[in-house]
Design an enzyme around this catalytic site. Sequence first.
Site, mmCIF file in Angstrom:
data_model
loop_
_atom_site.group_PDB
_atom_site.id
_atom_site.type_symbol
_atom_site.label_atom_id
_atom_site.label_comp_id
_atom_site.label_asym_id
_atom_site.label_seq_id
_atom_site.Cartn_x
_atom_site.Cartn_y
_atom_site.Cartn_z
ATOM 1 N N SER A 38 -2.842 -44.954 -58.856
ATOM 2 C CA SER A 38 -4.152 -45.404 -59.313
ATOM 3 C C SER A 38 -4.882 -46.071 -58.151
ATOM 4 O O SER A 38 -4.344 -46.186 -57.047
ATOM 5 C CB SER A 38 -3.997 -46.392 -60.464
ATOM 6 O OG SER A 38 -3.513 -47.623 -59.953
ATOM 7 N N LYS A 39 -6.092 -46.503 -58.446
ATOM 8 C CA LYS A 39 -6.939 -47.147 -57.436
ATOM 9 C C LYS A 39 -6.245 -48.340 -56.793
ATOM 10 O O LYS A 39 -6.428 -48.612 -55.621
ATOM 11 C CB LYS A 39 -8.217 -47.645 -58.112
ATOM 12 C CG LYS A 39 -9.356 -46.649 -58.031
ATOM 13 C CD LYS A 39 -10.667 -47.397 -58.231
ATOM 14 C CE LYS A 39 -11.872 -46.490 -58.258
ATOM 15 N NZ LYS A 39 -11.940 -45.433 -57.302
#
Length: 474
Positions: free
Chosen positions: A243-244
């Site tokens: 994820s980010k």
Amino acid sequence: MKDATSTVRVRFAPSPTGHLHIGGARTALFNYLYARHTGGVFILRIEDTDRERSKEEYTAAILASMAWLGLEWDEGPLFQSKREGLYQAGIDRLLAEKKAYRCYCSTEELEEKRKLAEANKQKPMYDGTCRDKDLPARDAPYVVRFRSHNSGVTDFLDLIKGRIVFENKELDDLIIRRSDGSPTYNFTVVIDDMDMGVTHVIRGDDHVNNTPRQIQIFEALGYPVPAFAHVPLMLGPDRSRLSKRHGAKSMTEYIDEGYLPEAMVNYLARLGWSHGDQEIFSIAELIEKFDIADVGKSAGVFNPEKLEWLNAHYIKESDPKALAGRLLPFIEARGYGSPDAPWLARAVVTLQERSKTLVEMAEMGGFYFTDEIAYDPKAAAKFLTADVAAPFRALAERFGSVSPWETGAIEAAFAEVIEGLGLTLAKLAQPLRVALTGKTVSPGIFEVIEVIGRDRVIERIGRAVAFIEGNEKK
Ligand code: GLU
């Protein structure tokens, strides 16, 4: 409908509900490489049936990202939103053949049954109330459900994961047309894959659970089931889903940060695929060596340092003229104007060795592109001191007659001046660097002098002398 032939036909089918991220870009690349490796056809399909979440700007970003990566598609982009008639015809056909049925169960009824199942710790599944009733169309809301098999198994040989088996009793009768008339994902995918003659479905392994449903629909429609290859999902360095927060970004962001597509392609290819311990692959080499069957079963782990390392490698290896062309928009974006191309290529040669991204290159090389250089205060305090004012003057004077204006002649002139003054190179080189670049770190000083150019160098030395003398007066 196209006949299934021996030609490989693959498709990348993103939903335009966001930008193209690392995982999606890798799936796109694997499809592309497999098509090129086999002499097949690469199709791009935009799955934009989710009207709420699909946005045109995401479609545009996905297409731009694919073009940037060099993943040229042969057919498409085809938009699911423009193919509604095809899906409805398919649903009507299944209804006529009694392979699908109308279901009038209300949302409230279904919700109640779902709660009951949960209370009894059972998997909530449609209970088949309308399955065998052959209900006609009437003036009440209904959905269309696919009659899936009640018993036995649905299995397939995944090209990456091996054999995968599903118990049919675990699969309830899937809605293929919602009460508002819209077709659902698992159905549209099958109709499209059939219509486009897709032979190999290469996609993320979040779709493994959809596959038995899609296989049953292919079979009901009498179409040969394509081969499936589910690419293991991407993980962050802590082995949780990427994820980010792991620093993973979209292709759009990597473009803006000055990554080169060659580096990105090389990086993506090596996420889950390898060829011995080779790290650097040109696209031609990837096309030659890539086979979907060689993609590993284990998840690819995202590693931003490796991407940076590859980017630095490709920056170093680039032809300076080509790289200057790529750097130009980054220079312009920083308000430095549009330097002349041959001169910019000379500046690039000095920056290539030490830049990890084009942004870094544009920022590091700022002193080439503007005369308004700011002295780093610490550097100025340490190096722009009273004792260098006179040597600076002598240098500026001597630089006035250097000919030709080239690194070698500049270095010789510099040596002459320090020798004449009884100074060491170290004594004057670092102050000169600060005078010309504002910083203590830069490419080789003589290259810098050559590229900045005689007049601007003499000017900057003069400015540094004025700065020193101004300080003295204080
Ligand atoms: N549109 C799907 C997604 O973005 C991919 C569907 C497929 O490849 O079958 O996840």
